[in-house]
Motif scaffolding. Sequence first.
Motif, PDB file in Angstrom:
ATOM      1  N   ASP A  32       0.863  -1.179   0.000  1.00 46.67           N
ATOM      2  CA  ASP A  32       0.000   0.000   0.000  1.00 46.67           C
ATOM      3  C   ASP A  32       0.902   1.233   0.000  1.00 46.67           C
ATOM      4  O   ASP A  32       1.482   1.581   1.033  1.00 46.67           O
ATOM      5  N   PRO A  33       1.055   1.888  -1.154  1.00 42.36           N
ATOM      6  CA  PRO A  33       1.983   3.017  -1.251  1.00 42.36           C
ATOM      7  C   PRO A  33       1.553   4.232  -0.448  1.00 42.36           C
ATOM      8  O   PRO A  33       2.337   5.156  -0.262  1.00 42.36           O
ATOM      9  N   THR A  34       0.308   4.249   0.052  1.00 39.83           N
ATOM     10  CA  THR A  34      -0.187   5.415   0.783  1.00 39.83           C
ATOM     11  C   THR A  34       0.126   5.342   2.270  1.00 39.83           C
ATOM     12  O   THR A  34      -0.105   6.306   2.990  1.00 39.83           O
ATOM     13  N   LEU A  35       0.628   4.200   2.772  1.00 39.47           N
ATOM     14  CA  LEU A  35       0.835   4.043   4.213  1.00 39.47           C
ATOM     15  C   LEU A  35       2.196   3.423   4.517  1.00 39.47           C
ATOM     16  O   LEU A  35       2.648   2.528   3.805  1.00 39.47           O
ATOM     17  N   LEU A  36       2.837   3.894   5.594  1.00 40.14           N
ATOM     18  CA  LEU A  36       4.033   3.249   6.111  1.00 40.14           C
ATOM     19  C   LEU A  36       3.658   2.204   7.159  1.00 40.14           C
ATOM     20  O   LEU A  36       4.263   1.147   7.251  1.00 40.14           O
ATOM     21  N   PHE A  37       2.647   2.552   7.984  1.00 34.94           N
ATOM     22  CA  PHE A  37       2.238   1.679   9.070  1.00 34.94           C
ATOM     23  C   PHE A  37       0.721   1.547   9.090  1.00 34.94           C
ATOM     24  O   PHE A  37      -0.002   2.406   8.572  1.00 34.94           O
TER      25      PHE A  37
END
Length: 872
Positions: A32-37
């Motif tokens: 998911d490129p929109t979230l790190l965690f």
Amino acid sequence: MTASEIRQQFLDFFASKEHQIVPSAPIVVKNDPTLLFTNAGMNQFKDYFLGNKTPAHTRVADTQKCLRVSGKHNDLEEVGIDTYHHTMFEMLGNWSFGDYFKAEAIAWSWELLTGIYKIPKDRLYVTVFEGDAKENLPKDEEAYNFWKQHIAEDRILLGNKKDNFWEMGDTGPCGPCSEIHVDCRPDTERQQQDGRALVNADHPQVIEIWNNVFMQFNRLKDGTLELLPAKHVDTGMGLERLVRVLQGKTSNYDTDLFMGTIHATEKLTGHTYKGTDERSDVAFRVIADHLRAISFTIADGQLPSNTGAGYVIRRILRRAVRYYYSFLDAKKPLLHELVPVLAQQFAKVFPELQQQVDFVKKVVYEEENNFLRTLESGIRRIEDVITNASSKSIDGKTAFELYDTYGFPLDLTNLIAAEKGFSVDEKGFSVEMQQQKDRSRAATELDTGDWVVLDEVPATTFVGYELLENTTRVTKYRKIKAKGKEQYQLVLEQTPFYAESGGQVGDTGVLLFEGETIAVTDTKKENDLTVHFTDTLPAQVNVPVKATIDREKRQDTARHHSATHLLHAALRQVLGTHVAQKGSLVNADYLRFDFSHFAKVSDEELASIEDIVNEKIRQNIPVVIQEMPREEALKLGAMALFGEKYGETVRVVIMDPAYSIELCGGTHVGSTGELGLFKFISEGAVAAGVRRVEALSGARAQAYVNEQLQQLKDIKAILKNPKEPVKAFENLLQEKTSLEKQLAQVELEKVNELAAILKKQVAPINGVNFIGQVVKVGNADSLKQLGTALKHIDNHVVILAADVNGKASVALMIADSLVATKGWDAPKIIKEQIAPLIKGGGGGQKSFATAGGQETDKLQEVVEKVKVLVQG
């Protein structure tokens, strides 16, 4: 009730309401490129809300590990200062995917809170969305009317779009929400002021406890809203706040979720936690919170580093170190001692930490130890700034340097500065901080357009295990812009392209649209969508398309992926069963494999591992791939990776049931013999407790071996083909060392002779003993030695310059007495006067600095420049 009992009652309650209880997703987000965690309970169910995937169960409940420290939800600097913010927290949630909606969600939340948990009804308030005229959104009358069946109408409050309309992000599913707030104030305070006025007013004792989100809409790129094809329920209740309420505490940290860590910290530091606003108590809370964040993220596979998610974890860890160093007088690593305490506490609900406790402890210790050294350097830096300051203020740029380089938060810089009677330019610091954020955003910002939907197909079907090409159609596409470059993303109904996952790179290849060929440059996963990247869009998108992958690249990649499985098993066999995969990269050119191990892998061990893998290759073992229920696979002995989220049905790759069984979604060879040969090319450290090997298989391995043999042949030829090339090379090195020592002795004698000559050339100028000369020396070190030999001359300024192998080399010495009385500064003179002349740079101490540059014809001018400065 204990926190464990409270958590279990939540899960049992929703199990009784026909919800499937599912495990927490890893805290580290993949695909998911929109979230790190994972920052909300709904993250792992995102594709169900988007309609990209059909859920196996329409009713689900869980407790989810979440982390909020960056982006929209950034609470880091509040953590520990107040009593209710956290980095990592548990989100209890119940979910409906197109099943029940507002009536049931509201009724069940009321039943659980008042019937099961026995929270007094007169302490509860609820909010519903008041509507928004700009968005043409009406008041949520449905929720309002359902709440009237359970709670007095004067306890139903209307909330604005900020508080009562939940959105996943700038785009995506969203909808009105209904919050439940609890008033934890003493009865005397409640009698003096109605709690209604304190809801959503940041009162520390009147807090939101549960949020019911009713997903009805999809936010498009242009800001407009469209109705979702199905309505969903997404709820979240923070366990930490719930436990605080039910245990009758005024602080989340006073509950059994945190007090075990706090008591252990008391024993280690000799300080006592009093629960006040004192900095020592803030430090206790910071440690108790941050320990959870760093331990669980490391256990889920994210190591501290200097970029991305790893940098966030490093920042959290360093914030904890700063607090115990400064306010608990702990000057040695502390956090790692607390990891086993935390692991034991969560062993039943999140066992992954207990299973890796030694590894996590080692990583945390190394990070602490490294930062404590940096911290001491930072303190020396700030003391140096204060000592040499021309005013009683530390400028914003320096304060930001202390923050960015040494990890000093602004409040720590303020504290140290105040002790010395200094202030800090906080506005200047804020400007520097914003500039860094802007740079970071520009480097990573992804501008994504709305999907153009050609056909509502729930998900892409991957056919690439069996097929290398197929005829299909585009179901949706969109334009994206990253780092100024425009690209397109295409989603196909079926695809042979493998999307980057599990360390294996994505396929490349071509898409053929009725005679027009479009190159696929990469394939990635976005949640459960397979996204094909192209630089252009075909003239006609809505036509049949033939998708063909690069066969040779896929085959070479598959060889390296199968090799990682053989390697993993061999590592465990030779080094021990503590070895666990911590990351990998598999492509057509080579494989990279990271694993937990606390020592360098010796050459002998590498040779043994290599022998085992090559023996398995020669045995030509069939690679058997089966799909089976996850629990059945684990009973079979399959290796599952920490930090990976597996479905109920898994893909199992077997290379001899007695040797290697792993859960894996990647592509593989048909039998191990196809690998041909396996060869290591490197071994080294990645992080504390993590080693990395790189290796080759197939034709790449053969080419590498041939290249090494050719190099050996060339070296032997240079050495005149000796019978024992190693011994001949050793003799050559010994001869070289002997000659270097002789040369150094000759150079030293030359330097001493030169020093004697220069001492006689001292020129008195304005009370200064000046020596300036362009000299001939063999190397830059000789120039420094020459300068050192002249340093005992009183009130000296010595400028020496030399052409060393075609490069300008300069040394400047200034007597300490002149530095003190005249304020002369050798590095400043080098930087401002000399470096521009020779087109170079340099630095050093105030009394001795050096420089190097390109312009050797400017050396005499350098000497004259310094002489003029002395005369002036």
